[in-house]
Scaffold this motif. Structure first.
Motif, PDB file in Angstrom:
ATOM      1  N   THR A   9      13.583  20.880 -32.732  1.00 54.88           N
ATOM      2  CA  THR A   9      12.322  21.293 -32.121  1.00 54.88           C
ATOM      3  C   THR A   9      12.604  21.589 -30.657  1.00 54.88           C
ATOM      4  N   SER A  10      12.089  22.701 -30.163  1.00 53.01           N
ATOM      5  CA  SER A  10      12.263  23.030 -28.745  1.00 53.01           C
ATOM      6  C   SER A  10      10.971  23.609 -28.194  1.00 53.01           C
ATOM      7  N   PHE A  11      10.760  23.421 -26.900  1.00 50.98           N
ATOM      8  CA  PHE A  11       9.621  24.044 -26.232  1.00 50.98           C
ATOM      9  C   PHE A  11       9.882  24.113 -24.739  1.00 50.98           C
ATOM     10  N   ASP A  12       9.150  25.001 -24.084  1.00 46.42           N
ATOM     11  CA  ASP A  12       9.146  25.067 -22.622  1.00 46.42           C
ATOM     12  C   ASP A  12       7.949  24.272 -22.116  1.00 46.42           C
ATOM     13  N   PHE A  13       8.065  23.748 -20.900  1.00 43.34           N
ATOM     14  CA  PHE A  13       6.985  22.912 -20.376  1.00 43.34           C
ATOM     15  C   PHE A  13       6.826  23.114 -18.879  1.00 43.34           C
ATOM     16  N   THR A  14       5.647  22.772 -18.402  1.00 47.25           N
ATOM     17  CA  THR A  14       5.361  22.646 -16.970  1.00 47.25           C
ATOM     18  C   THR A  14       4.541  21.381 -16.786  1.00 47.25           C
ATOM     19  N   SER A  15       4.670  20.767 -15.590  1.00 42.00           N
ATOM     20  CA  SER A  15       3.900  19.552 -15.352  1.00 42.00           C
ATOM     21  C   SER A  15       3.799  19.274 -13.863  1.00 42.00           C
ATOM     22  N   ASP A  16       2.651  18.732 -13.470  1.00 40.15           N
ATOM     23  CA  ASP A  16       2.466  18.285 -12.091  1.00 40.15           C
ATOM     24  C   ASP A  16       2.253  16.774 -12.025  1.00 40.15           C
TER      25      ASP A  16
ATOM     26  N   PHE B 116       2.875  18.649 -37.990  1.00 46.56           N
ATOM     27  CA  PHE B 116       4.138  18.325 -37.331  1.00 46.56           C
ATOM     28  C   PHE B 116       4.152  18.894 -35.920  1.00 46.56           C
ATOM     29  N   ALA B 117       3.703  20.140 -35.776  1.00 41.60           N
ATOM     30  CA  ALA B 117       3.645  20.757 -34.451  1.00 41.60           C
ATOM     31  C   ALA B 117       2.652  20.031 -33.554  1.00 41.60           C
TER      32      ALA B 117
END
Length: 642
Positions: free
Chosen positions: A508-515, A481-482
């Motif tokens: 479900t939660s998460f932190d993100f970064t993206s370019d 699932f993850a």
């Protein structure tokens, strides 16, 4: 059935003679082996050349199912499901078990001008114990190449005469010829239950002597069948495939007529006379001291029912086995604390009754069993029990097999159109569809950096029925699932959290970064304000005419809310405008709402589906609405330095 009325001898001779009355398995030809594609469906990876399911019942109380099947393989890499086979045999530990005989399986290839057979060796057939009642024989065809023909045949002997398995006529590949045949002594009367839209090319229903005894014959043959295409947004596509099964409705033995299932009331009577259903329900004395007194004295009836549901969920665990009948009984459940669906929910029914509530069992078929029909009573399709409690003029459904269920929120597998409340006096059809609305809320709180990279937090929250469904998938495979989130979003994810919240929502939660969200065009930064929640396509993309209704587990709202904060020395340009559209009857609605407050922009979209089932005629409206949604959500925003 009464034993020793008449014993069939020389069985294989008898079966061969019976088969000769109909179409015999055609001779395999070099043309079949040399063909490179289906003549009518040129892209098909394989094609059924011949298949037959022939049921023969003797006067000794046995049913024999002879299965024959021949498949031409055009592209073995895309035909994997036809290159192996499984045969399940049932043993309830009380009646004689089902047995397998005369198993033959071959692969045929055309080599140097000859048809060369390869037989599956006996030591390459595998037998496995799937559970306490089923043993499965498995085999894989050897030496399969593009152009091979694979073929098997076998006979299953069973003492269970109540019904035949459902034989599906349509398959995912084309079928040249398929037949369903039933030969039964006239002392047994069967109902032929028919599903789907195809008409047989041949149909024979006649009485005639066989083996010196009176027999009734049913034969349905079909030819040149197109591949069946599964459709999206259908809970069980098999419901809409053409298929046949026979179900015993009565017998006349020694001049004694016995009715088994002419109506749902007949089925109700059989259930209440059964030791593992009705007689278990009568044992109310065994549960009188189970409930705490503080639950029994809750004054509000629906709150009392809810407390009893929670009590059973907490103290008893479903073993994953579905049945309309108890296995080891409710007495064993009270001590072992583990039982099948009938034991769990018949106990729930008893406890509701013991607490002074009007409660009755509801019998049904789960989604994978196929739809129950009011005009085609079938006890063989029943495989699940829940409870109904009547409060304030309304029946409420309860299912204690699911730890997260609530009143009127039962297992998704049980949301199969209709079930039947079985009272001591009558059978009453009841709607099984989920009556409320579920929600999915996707929210992104993002910050754009001066260089056009992003960072932020994402939350995916499901409510009501959707929350229970997601939690079930999560508990069955937490690692998988993850991984599904990490595979879906191709940017760095950290601080991933998943689980049920205090209000039973699943999040479900998460932190993100993206370019990768921004395109730089000169001094301008251009991006879609929905960021990674934007999709270029939708799933309402069926080109062929729709066959099945649109089936959702629940009416729902799906909301995407993205808030983007840009640096103070930047500003937004070309901000999209808000928009709404809907169908004429408001059954399907969409909104795209844009709000700007200085350097903060919020885009919130909501799709609202107002029912869990729509007729197939609605499909073009869904296509049109979702085409417009995709265009609306494709809009971009521009950010520039002040």
């Amino acid at each position: 059935m009464k034993k020793n009325l008449f014993v069939l001898t020389l069985f294989m001779f008898v079966f061969a003679n019976a088969q000769n009355k109909f179409r015999e398995t055609p001779k395999l030809t070099t043309e079949d082996l040399k063909s490179e594609r289906s003549s009518k469906f040129t892209d098909a990876p394989a094609e059924v050349l011949f298949k037959s399911s022939h049921f023969l019942i003797d006067y000794n109380g046995h049913m024999y199912q002879k299965v024959s099947r021949r498949v031409k393989v055009y592209n073995k890499d895309n035909a994997a499901e036809y290159l192996s086979h499984e045969i399940a045999l049932y043993d309830n530990k009380r009646d004689p078990p089902e047995t397998l005989s005369e198993l033959k399986a071959f692969t045929y290839n055309y080599e140097n001008g000859d048809i060369v057979p390869t037989k599956i060796p006996r030591d390459e057939r595998y037998k496995s114990k799937e559970d306490k009642n089923y043993t499965v024989t498995k085999f894989t065809f050897p030496n399969v190449k593009n152009g091979s023909v694979v073929e098997y045949s076998y006979i299953i002997k069973t003492p269970f005469l109540g019904s035949t398995p459902k034989i599906l006529i349509e398959e995912a590949i084309p079928v040249r010829y398929s037949e369903f045949v039933l030969d039964t002594p006239t002392i047994l009367a069967y109902t032929i239950n028919y599903s789907g839209t195809l008409s047989p090319s041949q149909r024979i229903v006649e009485e005639k002597p066989m083996f010196g005894k009176p027999y009734q014959t049913y034969r349905f043959a079909f030819e040149n069948i197109a591949p069946f295409q599964n459709e999206k947004y259908v809970l069980n596509n098999t419901n809409y495939r053409t298929g046949l099964m026979a179900e015993l409705n009565s017998s006349m033995i020694d001049n004694k007529f016995t009715s088994y299932a002419i109506s749902w009331s007949d089925i109700r009577k059989r259930l209440y006379e059964h030791s593992n259903f009705g007689l278990e329900l009568k044992k109310l004395n065994s549960v009188k001291d189970v409930l705490p007194s503080e639950i029994k004295t809750i004054p509000v009836a629906l709150e009392r029912a809810d407390a009893i549901l929670k009590f059973v969920q907490k103290d008893f665990t479903w073993n994953g086995e579905r049945s309309v009948f108890t296995d080891r009984g409710i007495k064993n459940l009270l001590s072992a604390k583990v039982g099948n669906s009938a034991e769990i929910n018949l106990l729930l029914t008893q406890l509701l009754q013991d607490a002074g509530l009007k409660a009755e069992p509801v019998v049904l078929a789960t989604v994978d069993q196929g739809t129950l029909l009011s005009y085609a009573p079938s006890i063989s399709k029943l495989n699940y029990v829940i409870a109904a409690v009547y409060v304030n003029g309304k029946n409420h459904l309860l299912d204690a097999t699911q730890k997260q269920s609530e009143i009127d929120m039962i297992s998704p597998d049980a949301l199969n159109y209709s079930g039947f409340i079985m009272t001591p006096k009558e059978a009453v059809e009841i709607n099984m569809r989920y009556p409320y609305r579920s929600k999915t809320i996707l929210s992104v709180d993002a910050i754009m950096n001066p260089d056009g990279t992003f960072g932020g937090n994402f939350k995916d929250r499901d409510t009501k029925l959707y929350a229970m469904m997601v939690n079930s998938r999560y508990n069955s495979d937490k690692a998988g699932f993850a991984s599904s989130y990490k595979d879906t979003y191709k940017f760095p994810i950290t601080n991933l959290k998943q689980g049920v919240q205090g209000n039973n929502d699943f999040e479900t939660s998460f932190d993100f970064t993206s370019d990768s969200f921004v395109d730089a065009i000169g001094s301008k930064l251009v991006f879609n304000p929905l960021l990674f929640l934007y999709s270029q396509n939708h799933n309402f993309d069926q080109k062929e005419p729709r066959k099945a209704p649109l089936e959702f587990y629940s009416a729902y709202d799906r909301t995407k809310k993205v808030t983007i904060t840009i640096p103070d020395n930047f500003e937004f340009q070309n901000v999209p405008k808000s928009k709404k559209f809907r169908t004429d009857d408001n059954a399907l609605q969409y909104s795209y709402v844009v709000t700007q407050n200085g350097n903060k922009l919020t885009v919130e979209t909501t799709v609202s589906i107002d029912d869990s089932v729509y007729p197939k005629e609605y499909y073009p409206a869904f296509v049109q609405i979702f085409n417009n949604i995709t265009k609306q959500e494709a809009q971009v925003v521009t950010v520039v330095k002040k």
